[in-house]
Design a protein around this motif. Structure first.
Motif, PDB file in Angstrom:
ATOM      1  N   UNK A  50       0.858  -1.185   0.000  1.00  0.00           N
ATOM      2  CA  UNK A  50       0.000   0.000   0.000  1.00  0.00           C
ATOM      3  C   UNK A  50       0.894   1.235   0.000  1.00  0.00           C
ATOM      4  N   UNK A  51       0.471   2.275  -0.701  1.00  0.00           N
ATOM      5  CA  UNK A  51       1.332   3.447  -0.879  1.00  0.00           C
ATOM      6  C   UNK A  51       1.696   4.117   0.443  1.00  0.00           C
ATOM      7  N   UNK A  52       0.835   3.958   1.438  1.00  0.00           N
ATOM      8  CA  UNK A  52       1.145   4.579   2.722  1.00  0.00           C
ATOM      9  C   UNK A  52       2.124   3.765   3.568  1.00  0.00           C
ATOM     10  N   UNK A  53       2.503   2.595   3.092  1.00  0.00           N
ATOM     11  CA  UNK A  53       3.287   1.665   3.913  1.00  0.00           C
ATOM     12  C   UNK A  53       4.777   1.691   3.615  1.00  0.00           C
ATOM     13  N   UNK A  57      10.343   9.384   4.227  1.00  0.00           N
ATOM     14  CA  UNK A  57      10.279  10.731   4.790  1.00  0.00           C
ATOM     15  C   UNK A  57      10.062  11.747   3.662  1.00  0.00           C
ATOM     16  N   UNK A  58       8.828  11.820   3.201  1.00  0.00           N
ATOM     17  CA  UNK A  58       8.497  12.763   2.126  1.00  0.00           C
ATOM     18  C   UNK A  58       7.019  13.078   2.232  1.00  0.00           C
ATOM     19  N   UNK A  64       3.517  11.106  -4.169  1.00  0.00           N
ATOM     20  CA  UNK A  64       2.568  10.906  -5.255  1.00  0.00           C
ATOM     21  C   UNK A  64       3.247  11.173  -6.601  1.00  0.00           C
ATOM     22  N   UNK A  65       4.040  12.239  -6.642  1.00  0.00           N
ATOM     23  CA  UNK A  65       4.798  12.571  -7.857  1.00  0.00           C
ATOM     24  C   UNK A  65       5.771  11.445  -8.212  1.00  0.00           C
ATOM     25  N   UNK A  84      -7.500   2.204  -0.782  1.00  0.00           N
ATOM     26  CA  UNK A  84      -6.044   2.025  -0.841  1.00  0.00           C
ATOM     27  C   UNK A  84      -5.541   1.896  -2.270  1.00  0.00           C
ATOM     28  N   UNK A  85      -4.323   2.382  -2.450  1.00  0.00           N
ATOM     29  CA  UNK A  85      -3.649   2.162  -3.723  1.00  0.00           C
ATOM     30  C   UNK A  85      -2.469   1.218  -3.459  1.00  0.00           C
ATOM     31  N   UNK A  86      -2.412   0.146  -4.216  1.00  0.00           N
ATOM     32  CA  UNK A  86      -1.350  -0.845  -4.043  1.00  0.00           C
ATOM     33  C   UNK A  86      -0.379  -0.771  -5.208  1.00  0.00           C
ATOM     34  N   UNK A  87       0.876  -0.901  -4.870  1.00  0.00           N
ATOM     35  CA  UNK A  87       1.926  -0.755  -5.870  1.00  0.00           C
ATOM     36  C   UNK A  87       2.810  -1.989  -5.896  1.00  0.00           C
TER      37      UNK A  87
END
Lengths: 115, 115
Positions: A50-53, A57-58, A64-65, A84-87
């Motif tokens: 998940x993108x939040x995981x 430190x940004x 997102x960029x 959630x967005x998964x990558x």
């Protein structure tokens, strides 16, 4: 990984494997934050995160960029599920187009862990 | 290639093999003109090439910038001899620090020709 898109990620551009360009891939990798994202994904046993995981430190906007640059270069694949967005890393696509690139950039150890 | 400098190139910065940085190398390679310079050098049987002999469609000033970026990243080595500047690919240094990177970026065929 197939190039087909699920309904949930139709709005997000993902180049096909055959569309991956050397210069774009190098540009995308040539940034400390983005290289760290790739390193984290390469070491992720579950294959996606998940993108939040990522624990980076940004700012959210900054991250997102970076995710967008990596996605548009064809290095990662993102999909939305609920809120959630998964990558995930497009490891097979990168290996097919640029054999050895990930290993050279991340170091061999980073690539021995597979899901 | 040794990291020692001959008197003629003392003014030009060449990082030691151990100083080569992933991000800097990727940044230097992530440009069409610079990647073409590397491609030409990788295919050059004699090992080095006079800077005027690359046949690239760019101004002298522009090329000079690109050669400097490649040199400062540790990708090429330049030396002056008389009025000519000769450039070679730091193939061994790159292979030692980033095994497989040149092959991945240039394609395998570009690396089968050796001097």
């Amino acid at each position: 990984m197939s190039a087909s898109h699920t309904p949930s990620d139709q709005a997000m551009f993902h180049p096909l494997r055959s569309e991956l360009e050397t210069i774009e891939v190098l540009r995308a990798l040539a940034d400390p934050t983005r290289l760290e994202i790739v390193r984290i994904l390469a070491a992720e046993r579950s294959g996606e995160l998940a993108c939040g995981a990522f624990g980076l430190d940004a700012s959210k906007q900054n991250l997102s960029h970076h995710f967008r640059v990596l996605r548009e270069a064809g290095i990662i694949r993102s999909r939305d599920e609920g809120r959630n967005r998964y990558t995930s890393l497009r490891r097979a696509d990168l290996e097919a187009r640029f054999p050895g690139l990930l290993g050279a950039v991340l170091g061999k150890k980073a690539l021995t862990r597979k899901p």
